[in-house]
Design an enzyme around this catalytic site. Structure first.
Site, PDB file in Angstrom:
ATOM      1  N   CYS A 131     -14.011  19.976  81.450  1.00  0.00           N
ATOM      2  CA  CYS A 131     -13.771  20.615  82.506  1.00  0.00           C
ATOM      3  C   CYS A 131     -12.255  20.055  83.029  1.00  0.00           C
ATOM      4  O   CYS A 131     -11.832  19.325  82.076  1.00  0.00           O
ATOM      5  CB  CYS A 131     -14.778  20.489  83.745  1.00  0.00           C
ATOM      6  SG  CYS A 131     -14.961  18.973  84.317  1.00  0.00           S
ATOM      7  N   PHE A 132     -11.913  20.331  84.193  1.00  0.00           N
ATOM      8  CA  PHE A 132     -10.400  19.990  84.364  1.00  0.00           C
ATOM      9  C   PHE A 132     -10.529  18.430  84.663  1.00  0.00           C
ATOM     10  O   PHE A 132      -9.139  17.905  83.937  1.00  0.00           O
ATOM     11  CB  PHE A 132     -10.389  20.483  85.851  1.00  0.00           C
ATOM     12  CG  PHE A 132      -8.694  20.410  86.182  1.00  0.00           C
ATOM     13  CD1 PHE A 132      -7.776  21.248  85.498  1.00  0.00           C
ATOM     14  CD2 PHE A 132      -8.244  19.487  86.940  1.00  0.00           C
ATOM     15  CE1 PHE A 132      -6.460  21.270  85.462  1.00  0.00           C
ATOM     16  CE2 PHE A 132      -6.951  19.459  87.292  1.00  0.00           C
ATOM     17  CZ  PHE A 132      -5.692  20.292  86.369  1.00  0.00           C
TER      18      PHE A 132
END
Length: 341
Positions: A73-74
């Site tokens: 994810c980020f």
């Protein structure tokens, strides 16, 4: 989330987010107003039931098809941890997760891009417009196709049917390409001569600076051969590419508009009289864009080479004259480069 992915990711990444943009926005707002616990609870409410089942099924399918892949994810935090847990609960697969997520990989690639530039020697393949630099480049092994990475053919007329990748995307792909060459111990790479920008995307400053100091090989070709190659690339091939993406009628119209817009972009540098003269030739060639109009298209190409591009190239090459190590026609340059690359 899609909005994050669109800003930039990695060449082989597939976006199957745990939250869509609306869900992400709602959870972010909840986090600011009510704190983390309530935001997490809202996330579980929004991503539940059939929505959760569909997303987990997509992740499991990907994990089964790509057992050597990984998820991220980020920031490598809660979203990827939850995703990893749900994949395991559904399939028994403990799919690897990238610690630090996208931000860590992005930082790694930026650092490695700088390392690659320092550790690699470059040679520049130069030549007037239409000599076939890209075609020659792709016959070799130790080269980087910048125009391929940037999805643009380099000149004012180089726009392709689909938009260019983001600046982040081209930097990531460029870094990965250079990493692969380093892994194969390619200490010297060939690059096509480019300006600071390819389309609307910029070459990283460190690479651009090193390109400006690198030795230059000049490819030469007869005018009629250059006209033929440009006609094939920017008229025949480009029209087919637009038609493939947008359909026959719409693609042909967009292709013709792209040619006229490209000409308009160099209007100021051409000057008013020359612009009007060549535009009249192009208008005649595009009177019915579905027709070949071979001679009319070759006429505006010939005009632009003689009245604009060749003079500009000669001026730029004069500034590199002390770096030229070889020059010749396609066969001579190909033989020379085959020995070096």
């Amino acid at each position: 989330a899609p909005v994050e992915y669109d800003q930039g990711s990695f060449p082989s990444a597939l976006n199957v987010p745990i939250m869509n943009d609306d869900e992400r926005e709602a959870i972010g707002l909840c986090y600011k107003q009510q704190g983390q616990d309530r935001a997490v609870a809202l996330g579980h409410e929004l991503v539940s039931g059939d929505v959760k089942a569909q997303r987990v099924a997509a992740w499991v399918n990907f994990a089964q098809q790509h057992p050597q892949g990984a998820l991220f994810c980020f920031r490598g935090g809660m979203r990827s941890k939850i995703t990893q847990q749900w994949i395991y609960e559904q399939s028994g697969i403990m799919y690897p997760r990238v610690k630090g997520g996208y931000k860590a990989m992005r930082r790694f690639l930026l650092d490695e891009l700088e390392t690659s530039v320092v550790q690699t020697d470059f040679t520049i393949l130069s030549g007037r417009t239409g000599v076939g630099k890209t075609r020659l480049l792709q016959r070799l092994t130790c080269y980087v196709d910048l125009e391929g990475i940037y999805r643009h053919n380099g000149s004012a007329f180089g726009k392709r049917p689909l938009p260019q990748p983001s600046q982040i995307d081209v930097e990531n792909e460029l870094s990965i390409t250079l990493l692969k060459h380093r892994q194969q111990q390619h200490a010297c790479l060939l690059l096509e001569d480019e300006s600071a920008n390819i389309g609307s995307r910029r070459i990283p400053n460190s690479l651009l600076e090193k390109m400006g100091q690198a030795p230059v090989v000049v490819l030469e070709s007869l005018l009629e051969d250059r006209i033929e190659l440009i006609y094939q690339q920017y008229v025949v091939d480009s029209r087919e590419q637009y038609q493939t993406v947008f359909g026959a009628e719409s693609g042909t119209k967009r292709w013709a508009e792209n040619l006229l817009n490209a000409l308009a972009r160099i209007q100021r540098r051409l000057g008013g009289d020359r612009y009007l003269e060549v535009k009249a030739i192009m208008d005649e060639a595009l009177a019915d864009p579905s027709l070949p109009a071979v001679e009319q298209h070759k006429a505006w190409i010939n005009f632009l080479l003689g009245e604009y591009y060749d003079a500009m190239y000669d001026y730029q090459l004069e500034k590199k004259a002390d770096r030229v190590i070889f020059r010749g026609d396609e066969r001579a340059v190909s033989d020379y480069l085959q020995q070096r690359f």
